[in-house]
Motif scaffolding. Structure first.
Motif, PDB file in Angstrom:
ATOM      1  N   SER A 106       0.842  -1.194   0.000  1.00  0.00           N
ATOM      2  CA  SER A 106       0.000   0.000   0.000  1.00  0.00           C
ATOM      3  C   SER A 106       0.878   1.245   0.000  1.00  0.00           C
ATOM      4  N   ALA A 107       0.559   2.212  -0.874  1.00  0.00           N
ATOM      5  CA  ALA A 107       1.385   3.412  -1.025  1.00  0.00           C
ATOM      6  C   ALA A 107       0.551   4.682  -0.836  1.00  0.00           C
ATOM      7  N   LEU A 108       1.217   5.708  -0.324  1.00  0.00           N
ATOM      8  CA  LEU A 108       0.602   7.021  -0.140  1.00  0.00           C
ATOM      9  C   LEU A 108       1.495   8.061  -0.781  1.00  0.00           C
ATOM     10  N   VAL A 109       0.920   8.911  -1.621  1.00  0.00           N
ATOM     11  CA  VAL A 109       1.652  10.007  -2.246  1.00  0.00           C
ATOM     12  C   VAL A 109       1.109  11.318  -1.706  1.00  0.00           C
ATOM     13  N   LEU A 110       1.961  12.095  -1.063  1.00  0.00           N
ATOM     14  CA  LEU A 110       1.599  13.416  -0.559  1.00  0.00           C
ATOM     15  C   LEU A 110       2.124  14.470  -1.530  1.00  0.00           C
ATOM     16  N   GLY A 111       1.271  15.428  -1.881  1.00  0.00           N
ATOM     17  CA  GLY A 111       1.641  16.397  -2.909  1.00  0.00           C
ATOM     18  C   GLY A 111       1.411  15.817  -4.292  1.00  0.00           C
ATOM     19  N   ALA A 112       0.332  15.066  -4.433  1.00  0.00           N
ATOM     20  CA  ALA A 112       0.109  14.289  -5.650  1.00  0.00           C
ATOM     21  C   ALA A 112      -0.405  15.100  -6.831  1.00  0.00           C
ATOM     22  N   SER A 113      -0.677  16.394  -6.655  1.00  0.00           N
ATOM     23  CA  SER A 113      -1.169  17.192  -7.778  1.00  0.00           C
ATOM     24  C   SER A 113      -0.055  17.906  -8.520  1.00  0.00           C
ATOM     25  N   GLY A 114       1.153  17.934  -7.964  1.00  0.00           N
ATOM     26  CA  GLY A 114       2.282  18.564  -8.641  1.00  0.00           C
ATOM     27  C   GLY A 114       2.826  17.678  -9.746  1.00  0.00           C
ATOM     28  N   VAL A 154      -2.994   2.686  -4.031  1.00  0.00           N
ATOM     29  CA  VAL A 154      -2.330   3.987  -4.035  1.00  0.00           C
ATOM     30  C   VAL A 154      -3.319   5.030  -3.530  1.00  0.00           C
ATOM     31  N   VAL A 155      -2.963   5.710  -2.473  1.00  0.00           N
ATOM     32  CA  VAL A 155      -3.776   6.793  -1.915  1.00  0.00           C
ATOM     33  C   VAL A 155      -3.025   8.097  -2.151  1.00  0.00           C
ATOM     34  N   CYS A 156      -3.752   9.141  -2.515  1.00  0.00           N
ATOM     35  CA  CYS A 156      -3.113  10.413  -2.846  1.00  0.00           C
ATOM     36  C   CYS A 156      -3.737  11.559  -2.056  1.00  0.00           C
ATOM     37  N   LEU A 157      -2.890  12.522  -1.698  1.00  0.00           N
ATOM     38  CA  LEU A 157      -3.334  13.748  -1.041  1.00  0.00           C
ATOM     39  C   LEU A 157      -2.644  14.945  -1.696  1.00  0.00           C
ATOM     40  N   SER A 158      -3.368  16.035  -1.816  1.00  0.00           N
ATOM     41  CA  SER A 158      -2.756  17.253  -2.354  1.00  0.00           C
ATOM     42  C   SER A 158      -3.527  18.468  -1.855  1.00  0.00           C
ATOM     43  N   ARG A 159      -2.875  19.591  -1.943  1.00  0.00           N
ATOM     44  CA  ARG A 159      -3.536  20.843  -1.564  1.00  0.00           C
ATOM     45  C   ARG A 159      -4.675  21.153  -2.530  1.00  0.00           C
ATOM     46  N   ARG A 160      -4.430  20.939  -3.825  1.00  0.00           N
ATOM     47  CA  ARG A 160      -5.430  21.277  -4.838  1.00  0.00           C
ATOM     48  C   ARG A 160      -6.688  20.433  -4.714  1.00  0.00           C
ATOM     49  N   ASP A 161      -6.513  19.131  -4.526  1.00  0.00           N
ATOM     50  CA  ASP A 161      -7.662  18.230  -4.559  1.00  0.00           C
ATOM     51  C   ASP A 161      -8.277  17.941  -3.189  1.00  0.00           C
ATOM     52  N   ASP A 162      -7.489  18.098  -2.130  1.00  0.00           N
ATOM     53  CA  ASP A 162      -7.958  17.699  -0.802  1.00  0.00           C
ATOM     54  C   ASP A 162      -7.819  18.792   0.251  1.00  0.00           C
ATOM     55  N   ALA A 163      -7.395  20.007  -0.159  1.00  0.00           N
ATOM     56  CA  ALA A 163      -7.148  21.097   0.791  1.00  0.00           C
ATOM     57  C   ALA A 163      -6.138  20.674   1.859  1.00  0.00           C
ATOM     58  N   PHE A 164      -5.170  19.858   1.450  1.00  0.00           N
ATOM     59  CA  PHE A 164      -4.133  19.355   2.352  1.00  0.00           C
ATOM     60  C   PHE A 164      -3.036  20.414   2.444  1.00  0.00           C
ATOM     61  N   CYS A 187       6.651  11.764  -0.134  1.00  0.00           N
ATOM     62  CA  CYS A 187       6.222  13.143   0.095  1.00  0.00           C
ATOM     63  C   CYS A 187       6.858  14.045  -0.953  1.00  0.00           C
ATOM     64  N   ALA A 188       6.029  14.591  -1.831  1.00  0.00           N
ATOM     65  CA  ALA A 188       6.518  15.434  -2.919  1.00  0.00           C
ATOM     66  C   ALA A 188       6.050  16.879  -2.763  1.00  0.00           C
ATOM     67  N   THR A 189       5.791  17.283  -1.532  1.00  0.00           N
ATOM     68  CA  THR A 189       5.369  18.666  -1.294  1.00  0.00           C
ATOM     69  C   THR A 189       6.589  19.582  -1.233  1.00  0.00           C
ATOM     70  N   GLY A 190       6.362  20.885  -1.393  1.00  0.00           N
ATOM     71  CA  GLY A 190       7.458  21.850  -1.309  1.00  0.00           C
ATOM     72  C   GLY A 190       7.356  22.879  -2.419  1.00  0.00           C
ATOM     73  N   ALA A 191       8.136  23.949  -2.295  1.00  0.00           N
ATOM     74  CA  ALA A 191       8.119  25.003  -3.303  1.00  0.00           C
ATOM     75  C   ALA A 191       9.422  25.772  -3.284  1.00  0.00           C
ATOM     76  N   LEU A 192       9.817  26.226  -4.460  1.00  0.00           N
ATOM     77  CA  LEU A 192      10.988  27.080  -4.610  1.00  0.00           C
ATOM     78  C   LEU A 192      10.574  28.549  -4.667  1.00  0.00           C
ATOM     79  N   THR A 193       9.440  28.808  -5.312  1.00  0.00           N
ATOM     80  CA  THR A 193       8.876  30.157  -5.398  1.00  0.00           C
ATOM     81  C   THR A 193       7.594  30.196  -4.574  1.00  0.00           C
ATOM     82  N   ILE A 194       7.484  31.176  -3.684  1.00  0.00           N
ATOM     83  CA  ILE A 194       6.312  31.304  -2.819  1.00  0.00           C
ATOM     84  C   ILE A 194       5.750  32.712  -2.960  1.00  0.00           C
ATOM     85  N   ASN A 195       4.455  32.785  -3.200  1.00  0.00           N
ATOM     86  CA  ASN A 195       3.779  34.076  -3.380  1.00  0.00           C
ATOM     87  C   ASN A 195       4.459  34.915  -4.457  1.00  0.00           C
ATOM     88  N   GLY A 196       4.908  34.226  -5.510  1.00  0.00           N
ATOM     89  CA  GLY A 196       5.521  34.915  -6.637  1.00  0.00           C
ATOM     90  C   GLY A 196       6.963  35.336  -6.424  1.00  0.00           C
TER      91      GLY A 196
END
Length: 230
Positions: free
Chosen positions: A9-17, A36-46, A71-80
């Motif tokens: 069983s697998a879980l992907v966090l940040g699955a919309s990127g 496979v279970v997925c979570l993302s900010r876009r689809d799940d308000a995670f 876990c594939a969450t993260g960002a290089l550019t934030i708020n532009g």
């Protein structure tokens, strides 16, 4: 993932990127993966910067026992605002935002999702980091907020790995540099760098994780399995 039990069983966090979607696709194509279970900010308000959001998401899955969490969450550019090029560009608010997303957010994920790992068997928890988070490999300078947040992330995962290993010696918790991947995140900064297609990057990382043994837990690795200096 041949090193995990069949039907894992697998879980992907940040699955919309870009790379998160690629992990999802690669895992769904793996005949050995049962779920496979997925979570993302876009689809799940995670929202990893909100502990209540992380707790709610984990609580919804409290009956699960995952063999693999990516876990594939993260960002290089934030708020532009992208990474600084000099000391003069340091912003308190941008640095705090980088740490909230790229370091503290992952600490919250570990706090609430490590208990969802299967027990007394081989399990893998892989978190995407970046080579620029290496202090020993830093010869160019710049990008202070992003570099520092990723260095903090590496320490967070390393420390968590020691704790998890005490109760499950078969566990593997690592941070991974995925290479430069063709995503919106890397596009403005990729000039002169070879970029991998997201599916190629995800496949390489999963193959690399498959070959790591539990004694490598807490490490920081490139997509090809080479260790990266702290």
């Amino acid at each position: 993932m041949r090193s995990l039990s069949h039907g894992y069983s697998a879980l992907v966090l940040g699955a919309s990127g870009g790379i998160g979607q690629a992990f999802r696709w690669q895992l769904e194509m793996d005949a050995g993966c049962g779920k496979v279970v997925c979570l993302s900010r876009r689809d799940d308000a995670f929202d990893v910067t909100d502990e209540d959001s992380v707790l709610r998401a984990a609580d919804r899955m409290k009956s699960e026992a995952f063999d693999l969490i990516v876990c594939a969450t993260g960002a290089l550019t934030i708020n532009g605002l992208g990474p600084e090029k000099s000391l003069r560009q340091i912003s308190q608010h941008l640095m705090m935002a980088q740490f909230a997303l790229n370091a503290i957010g992952h600490a919250l994920i570990l706090k609430h999702f490590v208990p969802l790992l299967a027990r007394r068997k081989r399990v893998i928890f892989a978190v995407l980091s970046a080579r620029v988070g290496s202090i020993g490999d830093n010869a160019l300078g710049g990008w202070i907020s992003y570099r520092s947040s990723k260095a903090a992330l590496n320490q967070i995962v390393h420390t968590a790995a020691i704790e998890v290993n005490r109760t499950n010696p078969s566990s593997l918790l690592v941070t991974v540099h995925p290479g430069t991947v063709k995503t919106d995140l890397s596009a403005p900064f990729a000039s002169g760098h070879k970029r991998f297609e997201p599916n190629d990057a995800a496949r390489r990382i999963l193959e690399m994780l498959d070959g790591l043994t539990p004694d490598r837990t807490g490490g920081f690795f490139a997509y090809d399995g080479t260790a990266i200096a702290w």
